[in-house]
Scaffold this motif. Structure first.
Motif, PDB file in Angstrom:
ATOM      1  N   GLN A 138      13.653  10.275 -10.967  1.00 40.33           N
ATOM      2  CA  GLN A 138      12.420  10.789 -10.372  1.00 40.33           C
ATOM      3  C   GLN A 138      11.669   9.668  -9.668  1.00 40.33           C
ATOM      4  OE1 GLN A 138       9.255  12.208 -12.989  1.00 40.33           O
ATOM      5  NE2 GLN A 138       8.947  13.949 -11.648  1.00 40.33           N
ATOM      6  N   PRO A 139      11.247   9.874  -8.418  1.00 42.86           N
ATOM      7  CA  PRO A 139      10.485   8.835  -7.713  1.00 42.86           C
ATOM      8  C   PRO A 139       9.164   8.543  -8.408  1.00 42.86           C
ATOM      9  CG  PRO A 139      11.293  10.509  -6.179  1.00 42.86           C
ATOM     10  CD  PRO A 139      11.522  11.041  -7.569  1.00 42.86           C
ATOM     11  N   ASP A 140       8.621   7.371  -8.090  1.00 44.14           N
ATOM     12  CA  ASP A 140       7.343   6.961  -8.650  1.00 44.14           C
ATOM     13  C   ASP A 140       6.181   7.525  -7.836  1.00 44.14           C
ATOM     14  OD1 ASP A 140       8.066   5.469 -10.905  1.00 44.14           O
ATOM     15  OD2 ASP A 140       8.500   3.687  -9.697  1.00 44.14           O
ATOM     16  N   LEU A 141       4.987   7.327  -8.369  1.00 45.71           N
ATOM     17  CA  LEU A 141       3.744   7.668  -7.678  1.00 45.71           C
ATOM     18  C   LEU A 141       3.168   6.382  -7.087  1.00 45.71           C
ATOM     19  CD1 LEU A 141       1.400   9.712  -7.095  1.00 45.71           C
ATOM     20  CD2 LEU A 141       0.424   8.972  -9.276  1.00 45.71           C
ATOM     21  N   PHE A 142       2.838   6.422  -5.798  1.00 50.51           N
ATOM     22  CA  PHE A 142       2.299   5.242  -5.133  1.00 50.51           C
ATOM     23  C   PHE A 142       0.868   5.515  -4.659  1.00 50.51           C
ATOM     24  CE2 PHE A 142       6.850   4.920  -4.850  1.00 50.51           C
ATOM     25  CZ  PHE A 142       7.101   3.579  -5.086  1.00 50.51           C
ATOM     26  N   LEU A 143       0.020   4.522  -4.835  1.00 52.61           N
ATOM     27  CA  LEU A 143      -1.373   4.612  -4.418  1.00 52.61           C
ATOM     28  C   LEU A 143      -1.689   3.490  -3.445  1.00 52.61           C
ATOM     29  CD1 LEU A 143      -3.140   5.159  -7.881  1.00 52.61           C
ATOM     30  CD2 LEU A 143      -2.234   6.908  -6.335  1.00 52.61           C
ATOM     31  N   ARG A 144      -2.568   3.777  -2.502  1.00 49.26           N
ATOM     32  CA  ARG A 144      -3.092   2.740  -1.614  1.00 49.26           C
ATOM     33  C   ARG A 144      -4.581   2.592  -1.862  1.00 49.26           C
ATOM     34  NH1 ARG A 144      -5.520   2.491   3.332  1.00 49.26           N
ATOM     35  NH2 ARG A 144      -5.223   4.708   3.793  1.00 49.26           N
ATOM     36  N   ILE A 145      -5.008   1.363  -2.143  1.00 48.92           N
ATOM     37  CA  ILE A 145      -6.426   1.109  -2.397  1.00 48.92           C
ATOM     38  C   ILE A 145      -7.157   1.049  -1.062  1.00 48.92           C
ATOM     39  CG2 ILE A 145      -8.082  -0.411  -3.535  1.00 48.92           C
ATOM     40  CD1 ILE A 145      -5.746  -1.596  -5.121  1.00 48.92           C
ATOM     41  N   ARG A 146      -8.233   1.801  -0.941  1.00 48.76           N
ATOM     42  CA  ARG A 146      -9.025   1.788   0.284  1.00 48.76           C
ATOM     43  C   ARG A 146      -9.784   0.463   0.430  1.00 48.76           C
ATOM     44  NH1 ARG A 146     -11.032   6.397   2.376  1.00 48.76           N
ATOM     45  NH2 ARG A 146     -11.228   5.141   4.282  1.00 48.76           N
ATOM     46  N   PRO A 147     -10.018   0.016   1.648  1.00 49.38           N
ATOM     47  CA  PRO A 147     -10.813  -1.198   1.857  1.00 49.38           C
ATOM     48  C   PRO A 147     -12.211  -1.057   1.244  1.00 49.38           C
ATOM     49  CG  PRO A 147      -9.729  -0.531   3.887  1.00 49.38           C
ATOM     50  CD  PRO A 147      -9.513   0.585   2.913  1.00 49.38           C
ATOM     51  N   LYS A 148     -12.738  -2.172   0.754  1.00 53.99           N
ATOM     52  CA  LYS A 148     -14.084  -2.270   0.190  1.00 53.99           C
ATOM     53  C   LYS A 148     -14.239  -1.548  -1.154  1.00 53.99           C
ATOM     54  CE  LYS A 148     -16.081  -2.611   4.836  1.00 53.99           C
ATOM     55  NZ  LYS A 148     -17.029  -2.025   5.820  1.00 53.99           N
ATOM     56  N   THR A 149     -13.140  -1.014  -1.682  1.00 49.10           N
ATOM     57  CA  THR A 149     -13.222  -0.358  -2.996  1.00 49.10           C
ATOM     58  C   THR A 149     -12.401  -1.095  -4.042  1.00 49.10           C
ATOM     59  OG1 THR A 149     -11.311   1.120  -2.678  1.00 49.10           O
ATOM     60  CG2 THR A 149     -13.447   1.875  -1.828  1.00 49.10           C
ATOM     61  N   ARG A 150     -11.741  -2.189  -3.647  1.00 50.64           N
ATOM     62  CA  ARG A 150     -10.760  -2.830  -4.513  1.00 50.64           C
ATOM     63  C   ARG A 150     -11.356  -3.279  -5.854  1.00 50.64           C
ATOM     64  NH1 ARG A 150      -5.822  -5.098  -4.411  1.00 50.64           N
ATOM     65  NH2 ARG A 150      -5.452  -6.923  -5.715  1.00 50.64           N
ATOM     66  N   ILE A 151     -12.489  -3.980  -5.827  1.00 50.92           N
ATOM     67  CA  ILE A 151     -13.056  -4.521  -7.066  1.00 50.92           C
ATOM     68  C   ILE A 151     -13.429  -3.399  -8.027  1.00 50.92           C
ATOM     69  CG2 ILE A 151     -14.970  -5.818  -8.052  1.00 50.92           C
ATOM     70  CD1 ILE A 151     -14.990  -7.538  -5.537  1.00 50.92           C
ATOM     71  N   GLY A 152     -14.132  -2.390  -7.512  1.00 54.34           N
ATOM     72  CA  GLY A 152     -14.519  -1.268  -8.353  1.00 54.34           C
ATOM     73  C   GLY A 152     -13.317  -0.492  -8.861  1.00 54.34           C
ATOM     74  N   PHE A 153     -12.320  -0.321  -7.991  1.00 55.36           N
ATOM     75  CA  PHE A 153     -11.123   0.409  -8.400  1.00 55.36           C
ATOM     76  C   PHE A 153     -10.390  -0.319  -9.516  1.00 55.36           C
ATOM     77  CE2 PHE A 153      -6.496   0.698  -8.056  1.00 55.36           C
ATOM     78  CZ  PHE A 153      -6.316   2.040  -8.345  1.00 55.36           C
TER      79      PHE A 153
END
Length: 391
Positions: A138-153
């Motif tokens: 089964q393939p994995d789940l991939f996420l992309r972090i939006r700009p300017k949200t990295r620290i909070g994310f």
């Protein structure tokens, strides 16, 4: 009859009655909704049996479905279970072993390359053996972090205690079953986007195009859910004049809602069938055209393996014809020195290299990139991207 035999019989019933007309996930949901006797554990086990059957593609095609369901479970699962102990105890003893040892245990009665019977149609550079083996995982789940949200994310990610790996600065990989929507604001903080889908515009980074241009006019001509448009907005720090289009009004409506969540307020849109010659574009010329073309989706079948079972090879040609028409109709709207980015999530050369070569023959284009983005070695989707510059 044991509970495990009942699971096999139910899975067999579902597979026999499924005709491929809707996604299997929807078919399952409808069935379980109408049959309330199945508890959560039952539904999970039956669904797993069905999907493992589909993952084996066309292997052992002459065997009864019940046998193929058990075989699929043996090949795809990696941990012993009560079901396998009850129905195939010898297989259960080695279910955690490498795939080659499993095949040896059944006396090499199957050929792994029978999973995908369209090998002669594959694009150059795809390894048929590795591609077929990837279907069993089964393939994995991939996420992309939006700009300017990295620290909070990242703070939220630590608190959520989700199993994950950070692949690069803004890409994460998680198990496919991760409930990310319970912890993060989708589209605002993160984008659910496959690994290679995040990579289709890497040439714009390496060629420093992003830093050279200001308020570039970009047209995403087959916008669909808008994932590529959001990625471009993020790459260009919102300094593009974006136009999106699609043939389906419902898609544009959903796109409006997604853009609102993503904080994209300034853009143009129109609804049109760009496959038809003579369609009207509201903008005379544009700097970049992104054509994420309608395709077979064969590079994503690891996520929806049922599509492999019901695929008609003849449709490859019809998709290729559509793709050539769409690309040929939109390229005239590209400015001199503008970029045409052609993308598919297909692994078929007729949708990929053959379309790209046809466009080079018919238009005055300079080839900057032509590449298969292989996902079968990353538990990701496979995609194709070509970038041209108009001379």
């Amino acid at each position: 009859m044991s509970r495990f035999n009942s699971y096999i019989n139910t899975a067999s019933h579902l597979i026999k009655n499924y005709k491929g007309e809707t996604p299997f996930a929807i078919f399952l949901r409808t069935y379980f909704g109408a049959n309330k006797k199945y508890g959560s554990r039952d539904r999970k086990q039956i669904a797993s049996l069905c999907y493992n059957y589909f993952r084996t593609g066309h292997v052992a095609a002459d065997e009864p479905i019940e046998n193929r369901i058990l075989l699929g479970n043996f090949l795809c699962e990696t941990a012993p279970s009560d079901l396998m102990e009850s129905l195939a105890s010898e297989w259960n003893k080695i279910i955690d072993q490498p795939i080659d040892k499993k095949i040896s245990a059944i006396n090499n009665a199957i050929n792994i390359q029978d999973i995908f019977p369209f090998k002669e149609e594959l694009s150059n550079g795809i390894d048929p053996e590795l591609f077929c083996r990837s279907y069993l995982i089964q393939p994995d789940l991939f996420l992309r972090i939006r700009p300017k949200t990295r620290i909070g994310f990242l703070k939220k990610l630590e608190k959520a205690n989700l199993d994950h790996t950070i692949l690069d600065e803004d890409c994460l990989v998680l198990p496919n079953t991760s409930k990310v929507e319970e912890h993060f604001i989708l589209d605002k903080e993160i984008i659910v986007q496959d690994y290679n889908s995040q990579k289709v515009f890497d040439h714009l980074r390496t060629d420093n195009i992003i830093n050279q241009t200001m308020h570039t006019a970009v047209w995403d001509c087959c916008a669909a859910s808008g994932g590529k448009s959001i990625l471009l907005m993020d790459l260009f720090n919102h300094k593009i004049d974006l136009t999106v289009s699609d043939i389906r009004p419902s898609i544009i409506l959903n796109l409006h809602q997604r853009f609102k969540k993503a904080g994209i307020k300034s853009y143009n849109y129109f609804i049109s069938d760009i496959e038809k010659a003579g369609f009207q574009h509201p903008i005379a010329e544009t700097d970049i055209i992104v054509c994420d073309a309608p395709c077979t989706g064969s590079g994503t079948w690891g996520r929806t393996p049922e599509q492999l079972h019901y695929f008609n090879k003849e449709t490859i040609e019809s998709f290729s014809d559509r793709q050539k028409k769409i690309a040929s109709n939109v390229i005239p709207y590209l400015k001199k020195d503008g970029l045409f980015i052609y993308i598919t999530c297909s692994v078929f050369k007729k949708e990929n290299e053959e379309v790209a070569n046809s466009l080079m023959k018919d238009f005055d284009l300079e080839l900057l990139q032509m590449e298969i983005l292989k996902g079968y070695d990353k538990k990701a989707d496979s995609m194709f991207v070509t970038i041209f510059r108009k001379k």
